[in-house]
Design an enzyme around this catalytic site. Sequence first.
Site, PDB file in Angstrom:
ATOM      1  CB  ALA A  83      -0.795   0.112   1.119  1.00  0.00           C
ATOM      2  CD  GLU A  85      -1.937   8.204  -2.717  1.00  0.00           C
ATOM      3  OE1 GLU A  85      -1.802   8.532  -3.857  1.00  0.00           O
ATOM      4  OE2 GLU A  85      -2.909   7.648  -2.246  1.00  0.00           O
ATOM      5  CB  SER A  86       2.766   4.348  -6.376  1.00  0.00           C
ATOM      6  OG  SER A  86       1.671   4.418  -7.380  1.00  0.00           O
ATOM      7  CB  THR A 101      -0.436   6.266   2.280  1.00  0.00           C
ATOM      8  OG1 THR A 101      -2.014   6.576   2.282  1.00  0.00           O
ATOM      9  CG2 THR A 101      -0.310   4.756   1.985  1.00  0.00           C
ATOM     10  CB  THR A 126      10.829   2.752  -4.536  1.00  0.00           C
ATOM     11  OG1 THR A 126      11.405   3.157  -5.758  1.00  0.00           O
ATOM     12  CG2 THR A 126      10.961   3.829  -3.594  1.00  0.00           C
ATOM     13  CG  ASP A 127      14.642   2.152  -8.578  1.00  0.00           C
ATOM     14  OD1 ASP A 127      13.782   2.907  -8.292  1.00  0.00           O
ATOM     15  OD2 ASP A 127      15.079   1.999  -9.616  1.00  0.00           O
ATOM     16  CD  GLU A 128      11.148   7.117  -7.785  1.00  0.00           C
ATOM     17  OE1 GLU A 128      11.083   8.091  -7.241  1.00  0.00           O
ATOM     18  OE2 GLU A 128      10.697   6.814  -8.750  1.00  0.00           O
ATOM     19  CE1 TYR A 150       6.405   6.170  -4.275  1.00  0.00           C
ATOM     20  CE2 TYR A 150       8.126   6.471  -5.467  1.00  0.00           C
ATOM     21  CZ  TYR A 150       7.179   5.710  -4.831  1.00  0.00           C
ATOM     22  OH  TYR A 150       7.344   4.271  -4.978  1.00  0.00           O
ATOM     23  CE  LYS A 154       7.643   2.803  -1.196  1.00  0.00           C
ATOM     24  NZ  LYS A 154       6.465   1.929  -0.659  1.00  0.00           N
ATOM     25  CG  LEU A 190       7.228   6.374 -19.750  1.00  0.00           C
ATOM     26  CD1 LEU A 190       7.250   7.702 -20.258  1.00  0.00           C
ATOM     27  CD2 LEU A 190       8.570   6.005 -19.877  1.00  0.00           C
ATOM     28  N   PRO A 205       3.890  13.269 -23.890  1.00  0.00           N
ATOM     29  CG  PRO A 205       2.713  14.101 -21.890  1.00  0.00           C
ATOM     30  CD  PRO A 205       2.549  13.021 -23.078  1.00  0.00           C
ATOM     31  CE1 TYR A 207       6.262  15.309 -17.752  1.00  0.00           C
ATOM     32  CE2 TYR A 207       6.963  13.573 -16.099  1.00  0.00           C
ATOM     33  CZ  TYR A 207       5.992  14.310 -16.659  1.00  0.00           C
ATOM     34  OH  TYR A 207       4.674  14.064 -16.013  1.00  0.00           O
TER      35      TYR A 207
HETATM   36  P1  NAD Z   1      -0.349   1.523  -7.086  1.00  0.00           P
HETATM   37  O1  NAD Z   1      -0.598   2.844  -7.095  1.00  0.00           O
HETATM   38  O2  NAD Z   1      -0.646   0.858  -8.359  1.00  0.00           O
HETATM   39  O3  NAD Z   1      -1.121   0.548  -5.802  1.00  0.00           O
HETATM   40  C1  NAD Z   1      -1.219   1.179  -4.676  1.00  0.00           C
HETATM   41  C2  NAD Z   1      -2.277   0.523  -3.904  1.00  0.00           C
HETATM   42  O4  NAD Z   1      -2.401   1.084  -2.672  1.00  0.00           O
HETATM   43  C3  NAD Z   1      -3.960   0.718  -4.601  1.00  0.00           C
HETATM   44  O5  NAD Z   1      -4.461  -0.504  -4.812  1.00  0.00           O
HETATM   45  C4  NAD Z   1      -4.248   1.593  -3.444  1.00  0.00           C
HETATM   46  O6  NAD Z   1      -5.698   1.721  -3.393  1.00  0.00           O
HETATM   47  C5  NAD Z   1      -3.587   1.231  -2.268  1.00  0.00           C
HETATM   48  N1  NAD Z   1      -3.455   2.162  -1.115  1.00  0.00           N
HETATM   49  C6  NAD Z   1      -3.082   3.628  -1.444  1.00  0.00           C
HETATM   50  N2  NAD Z   1      -2.983   4.248  -0.175  1.00  0.00           N
HETATM   51  C7  NAD Z   1      -3.746   3.323   0.945  1.00  0.00           C
HETATM   52  C8  NAD Z   1      -3.938   3.315   2.073  1.00  0.00           C
HETATM   53  N3  NAD Z   1      -3.724   4.277   2.967  1.00  0.00           N
HETATM   54  N4  NAD Z   1      -4.389   1.989   3.014  1.00  0.00           N
HETATM   55  C9  NAD Z   1      -4.626   0.955   2.135  1.00  0.00           C
HETATM   56  N5  NAD Z   1      -4.379   0.817   0.886  1.00  0.00           N
HETATM   57  C10 NAD Z   1      -3.967   2.053  -0.001  1.00  0.00           C
HETATM   58  O7  NAD Z   1       1.114   1.181  -6.636  1.00  0.00           O
HETATM   59  P2  NAD Z   1       2.080   0.225  -7.248  1.00  0.00           P
HETATM   60  O8  NAD Z   1       2.852   0.739  -8.509  1.00  0.00           O
HETATM   61  O9  NAD Z   1       1.674  -1.168  -7.703  1.00  0.00           O
HETATM   62  O10 NAD Z   1       3.028   0.033  -6.224  1.00  0.00           O
HETATM   63  C11 NAD Z   1       3.076  -0.902  -5.251  1.00  0.00           C
HETATM   64  C12 NAD Z   1       4.092  -0.593  -4.209  1.00  0.00           C
HETATM   65  O11 NAD Z   1       5.457  -0.952  -4.873  1.00  0.00           O
HETATM   66  C13 NAD Z   1       4.235   0.915  -3.667  1.00  0.00           C
HETATM   67  O12 NAD Z   1       4.722   0.564  -2.401  1.00  0.00           O
HETATM   68  C14 NAD Z   1       5.390   1.300  -4.589  1.00  0.00           C
HETATM   69  O13 NAD Z   1       6.085   2.372  -3.658  1.00  0.00           O
HETATM   70  C15 NAD Z   1       6.312   0.337  -4.688  1.00  0.00           C
HETATM   71  N6  NAD Z   1       7.144   0.254  -5.969  1.00  0.00           N
HETATM   72  C16 NAD Z   1       6.607   0.431  -7.188  1.00  0.00           C
HETATM   73  C17 NAD Z   1       7.182   0.493  -8.243  1.00  0.00           C
HETATM   74  C18 NAD Z   1       6.831   0.780  -9.604  1.00  0.00           C
HETATM   75  O14 NAD Z   1       7.220   0.984 -10.686  1.00  0.00           O
HETATM   76  N7  NAD Z   1       5.347   0.859  -9.845  1.00  0.00           N
HETATM   77  C19 NAD Z   1       8.478   0.085  -8.304  1.00  0.00           C
HETATM   78  C20 NAD Z   1       9.085   0.135  -7.060  1.00  0.00           C
HETATM   79  C21 NAD Z   1       8.251   0.006  -5.892  1.00  0.00           C
HETATM   80  O1  DAU Z   2      11.936   3.646  -9.914  1.00  0.00           O
HETATM   81  C1  DAU Z   2      10.707   2.962  -9.083  1.00  0.00           C
HETATM   82  C2  DAU Z   2       9.699   4.042  -9.207  1.00  0.00           C
HETATM   83  O2  DAU Z   2       9.147   3.995 -10.607  1.00  0.00           O
HETATM   84  C3  DAU Z   2       8.518   3.572  -8.324  1.00  0.00           C
HETATM   85  O3  DAU Z   2       8.827   3.664  -7.027  1.00  0.00           O
HETATM   86  C4  DAU Z   2       7.279   4.529  -8.554  1.00  0.00           C
HETATM   87  O4  DAU Z   2       6.114   4.214  -7.799  1.00  0.00           O
HETATM   88  C5  DAU Z   2       7.015   4.454  -9.996  1.00  0.00           C
HETATM   89  O5  DAU Z   2       5.787   5.332 -10.264  1.00  0.00           O
HETATM   90  C6  DAU Z   2       8.219   4.685 -10.917  1.00  0.00           C
HETATM   91  O6  DAU Z   2       8.401   6.153 -10.883  1.00  0.00           O
HETATM   92  P1  DAU Z   2       9.045   7.106 -11.948  1.00  0.00           P
HETATM   93  O7  DAU Z   2       8.868   8.542 -11.688  1.00  0.00           O
HETATM   94  O8  DAU Z   2      10.274   6.608 -12.468  1.00  0.00           O
HETATM   95  O9  DAU Z   2       7.975   6.302 -13.203  1.00  0.00           O
HETATM   96  P2  DAU Z   2       7.091   7.305 -14.132  1.00  0.00           P
HETATM   97  O10 DAU Z   2       6.412   6.217 -14.831  1.00  0.00           O
HETATM   98  O11 DAU Z   2       6.321   8.452 -13.687  1.00  0.00           O
HETATM   99  O12 DAU Z   2       7.998   8.105 -15.141  1.00  0.00           O
HETATM  100  C7  DAU Z   2       9.038   7.084 -15.754  1.00  0.00           C
HETATM  101  C8  DAU Z   2      10.005   8.117 -16.547  1.00  0.00           C
HETATM  102  O13 DAU Z   2       9.303   8.603 -17.456  1.00  0.00           O
HETATM  103  C9  DAU Z   2      10.643   9.013 -15.470  1.00  0.00           C
HETATM  104  O14 DAU Z   2      11.823   9.553 -16.117  1.00  0.00           O
HETATM  105  C10 DAU Z   2       9.512  10.260 -15.938  1.00  0.00           C
HETATM  106  C11 DAU Z   2       9.378  10.176 -17.522  1.00  0.00           C
HETATM  107  N1  DAU Z   2       7.929  10.586 -17.750  1.00  0.00           N
HETATM  108  C12 DAU Z   2       7.032  10.018 -17.307  1.00  0.00           C
HETATM  109  C13 DAU Z   2       5.673  10.444 -17.455  1.00  0.00           C
HETATM  110  C14 DAU Z   2       4.103  10.242 -16.715  1.00  0.00           C
HETATM  111  C15 DAU Z   2       7.859  11.482 -18.831  1.00  0.00           C
HETATM  112  O15 DAU Z   2       8.900  11.868 -19.447  1.00  0.00           O
HETATM  113  N2  DAU Z   2       6.682  11.758 -19.300  1.00  0.00           N
HETATM  114  C16 DAU Z   2       5.515  11.570 -18.788  1.00  0.00           C
HETATM  115  O16 DAU Z   2       4.413  11.915 -18.980  1.00  0.00           O
END
Ligand code: NAD
Ligand code: DAU
Length: 340
Positions: A83, A85-86, A101, A126-128, A150, A154, A190, A205, A207
Amino acid sequence: MKNIMVTGGAGFIGSAFVRYMVKQYPQYNVIVYDKLTYAGNLDNLLPVHDEPNYRFERGDIADRETVKRVFDSHQIDTVVNFAAESHVDRSILSPDAFIHTDVVGVYILLDESKQHGLERFLHVSTDEVYGDVDEGFSVEADPFAPNSPYAASKAGGELMVRAYHVTHGLNAVITRGSNTFGPYHYPEKLIPFFVTEALDNRPLPVYGDGMQVRDWLYVDDHARGVDVVLHKGVAGEAYNVAGENLRHNMDITKQILSLLGKGDSLIKYVPDRPGHDRRYAMNCDKLRALGWEREKPFEARLEETVKWYVDNEWWWRKIKTGEYLDYYKRQYAARLAAAE
Ligand code: NAD
Ligand code: DAU
């Protein structure tokens, strides 16, 4: 391990983990606990909806009373916390929910896990947290240098997991995943954003100069990495889960357009994300030593993923309405107006 609570299990990676665990371990009960924010979606769980070892409970991880009730009623012994905000861009526009959260919610879950004497707690990070990596590859012992609200939230949540392990002896492990992609990915990120926009011949778009580097990991490989750490990780340790697939954003964008048979004219260079990290890259030898490997090469996975969005408009068309359109306007209207 018998009764596993998967928080955030209705989101992108959490739902992939649930779909995998429910089938892989019929002897475990998998209880999804999810607030169903804009990113939570029960459609992601339809493939397991009728499985006898799957249950859903709606709740906020920061709501102590509901967490307690679900811990007690399902005799939870294990928590896997997805869980969060991602989305980085939303954390720049409105950081409050990220503190609620990703920091406070993690603390409440940890505190109740301690009080209930849980056997295992896995926290998905996350790697961030490592921040911008100019060169080389982050290893687990590297210092934190988060740059977005974010990433900072984390990092805060993760440090609280460490503190509950060290101070209270909670049996906790951490995974740090890289940029994940695949089916059921909310179309603000993305890859799903650009695929679904390109299908409608709308501008993509990019960035800044589009030369930022991300390390792309397929969602099922990420889910299996979490499973491996859950079962084999050493308490108190963190494990990188990396795609080892470093790509420039522009290369990904052009690959998507080419897979869809669309021209590069859809690409629009827009003003950069503030505080935009230039490069992420992680070493994942520590996880590999536990027996984890990726299943297929990146190109095959990207092709499958693009095809999934082409074949599953029913899933994403209904998301791209209402709140999504308000967010799109806040994030992109001025940027696209200023596009080169
Ligand atoms: P997502 O945004 O798709 O899903 C998040 C989920 O958490 C949703 O189902 C939302 O309803 C739930 N949630 C949010 N706030 C909550 C709260 N207060 N209580 C209970 N549920 C809540 O996210 P994702 O991309 O699946 O990422 C999942 C996890 O992995 C996150 O912790 C994120 O930081 C981590 N992560 C994501 C990525 C990525 O690239 N997407 C990479 C590395 C780590
Ligand atoms: O690295 C792990 C992380 O990856 C996770 O922890 C986050 O939850 C997940 O959202 C993701 O973060 P990023 O910021 O890297 O992902 P995003 O898809 O938003 O963007 C990927 C790259 O693309 C980033 O360099 C920004 C760029 N981008 C993104 C969007 C949405 C654009 O250039 N244009 C866009 O409109």
